[in-house]
Design an enzyme around this catalytic site. Sequence first.
Site, PDB file in Angstrom:
ATOM      1  N   CYS A  97      -4.008   0.503  -3.188  1.00  0.00           N
ATOM      2  CA  CYS A  97      -4.022  -0.696  -1.924  1.00  0.00           C
ATOM      3  C   CYS A  97      -3.184  -1.457  -2.337  1.00  0.00           C
ATOM      4  O   CYS A  97      -2.677  -1.185  -3.603  1.00  0.00           O
ATOM      5  CB  CYS A  97      -4.991  -1.133  -2.128  1.00  0.00           C
ATOM      6  N   CYS A 102     -10.157  -5.155  -0.266  1.00  0.00           N
ATOM      7  CA  CYS A 102     -11.647  -4.552  -0.075  1.00  0.00           C
ATOM      8  C   CYS A 102     -12.403  -4.826  -0.970  1.00  0.00           C
ATOM      9  O   CYS A 102     -12.032  -4.910  -1.863  1.00  0.00           O
ATOM     10  CB  CYS A 102     -11.041  -2.687   0.326  1.00  0.00           C
ATOM     11  N   GLU A 141       0.195   4.991   0.668  1.00  0.00           N
ATOM     12  CA  GLU A 141      -0.685   5.746   1.295  1.00  0.00           C
ATOM     13  C   GLU A 141      -0.314   7.674   1.023  1.00  0.00           C
ATOM     14  O   GLU A 141       0.748   7.964   0.669  1.00  0.00           O
ATOM     15  CB  GLU A 141      -0.636   5.548   2.946  1.00  0.00           C
ATOM     16  N   ASN A 142      -1.705   8.503   0.889  1.00  0.00           N
ATOM     17  CA  ASN A 142      -1.130   9.758   0.847  1.00  0.00           C
ATOM     18  C   ASN A 142      -1.644  11.047   1.474  1.00  0.00           C
ATOM     19  O   ASN A 142      -2.249  10.798   2.085  1.00  0.00           O
ATOM     20  CB  ASN A 142      -1.562   9.887  -0.150  1.00  0.00           C
ATOM     21  N   ALA A 143      -1.141  11.763   1.834  1.00  0.00           N
ATOM     22  CA  ALA A 143      -1.845  12.906   2.451  1.00  0.00           C
ATOM     23  C   ALA A 143      -2.829  13.161   2.517  1.00  0.00           C
ATOM     24  O   ALA A 143      -3.347  13.997   3.225  1.00  0.00           O
ATOM     25  CB  ALA A 143      -0.847  14.452   2.607  1.00  0.00           C
ATOM     26  N   TYR A 164      -5.799  11.963   1.460  1.00  0.00           N
ATOM     27  CA  TYR A 164      -6.079  10.678   1.903  1.00  0.00           C
ATOM     28  C   TYR A 164      -6.872   9.477   1.317  1.00  0.00           C
ATOM     29  O   TYR A 164      -5.920   7.928   0.787  1.00  0.00           O
ATOM     30  CB  TYR A 164      -7.239   9.751   3.357  1.00  0.00           C
ATOM     31  N   GLU A 204      -2.851  -4.986  -3.730  1.00  0.00           N
ATOM     32  CA  GLU A 204      -3.664  -5.439  -4.314  1.00  0.00           C
ATOM     33  C   GLU A 204      -3.340  -4.466  -5.398  1.00  0.00           C
ATOM     34  O   GLU A 204      -2.892  -5.001  -6.175  1.00  0.00           O
ATOM     35  CB  GLU A 204      -4.929  -6.210  -4.284  1.00  0.00           C
ATOM     36  N   ASN A 229       0.832  -1.369  -0.140  1.00  0.00           N
ATOM     37  CA  ASN A 229      -0.057  -0.147   0.031  1.00  0.00           C
ATOM     38  C   ASN A 229       0.872   1.330  -0.093  1.00  0.00           C
ATOM     39  O   ASN A 229       2.309   1.298   0.479  1.00  0.00           O
ATOM     40  CB  ASN A 229      -0.989   0.268   1.272  1.00  0.00           C
ATOM     41  N   CYS A 255     -10.528  -3.753  -4.803  1.00  0.00           N
ATOM     42  CA  CYS A 255      -9.911  -4.657  -5.085  1.00  0.00           C
ATOM     43  C   CYS A 255      -9.798  -5.857  -6.038  1.00  0.00           C
ATOM     44  O   CYS A 255      -9.764  -6.464  -6.560  1.00  0.00           O
ATOM     45  CB  CYS A 255      -9.174  -4.865  -3.538  1.00  0.00           C
TER      46      CYS A 255
END
Length: 138
Positions: free
Chosen positions: A60, A95, A51-53, A55, A62, A49, A98
Amino acid sequence: MFDDPQSPSWTPLLEAAWKARANAHAAYSHFQVGAALLTASGDIVAGCNVENAAYPVTLCAERGALSAAVAAGLRPGGLVAAVVVTDVDLLTPPCGACRQALAEFAERLPVLLANRHGRELHRLEDLLPHSFTGRNFT
Ligand code: THU
């Protein structure tokens, strides 16, 4: 083979997923996920995964792995097996987004969920019954 969660066939996929997980950028959730996919041509492609500021921009593990696999030549029908690893007690299923993304490439895909203690095997069609497909509009 991939219908047995204890099969040694999973070992290289698990190793690739754990390795990718260690590189996850999970600065906000602190929840690192690793994934690995096996393609019909024998390639193992991993993802983590990111992530980013902002959100919702988060990717993900996958879908990261899936994107890399497609770039390496994966085409619909060419996905053989998938692994998702996390380091928490509750096993982590992909999720919804995905699941839909993976279903494009293999509707009955075996998906192994694993942590440090155990593993559980599912079929994608059980995780996402009646997925939307290209057959729905062509
Ligand atoms: N995440 C995944 O990478 N895969 C999943 O199947 C579930 C969730 C990530 C996204 C986010 O970085 C973090 O887990 C918390 O939702």
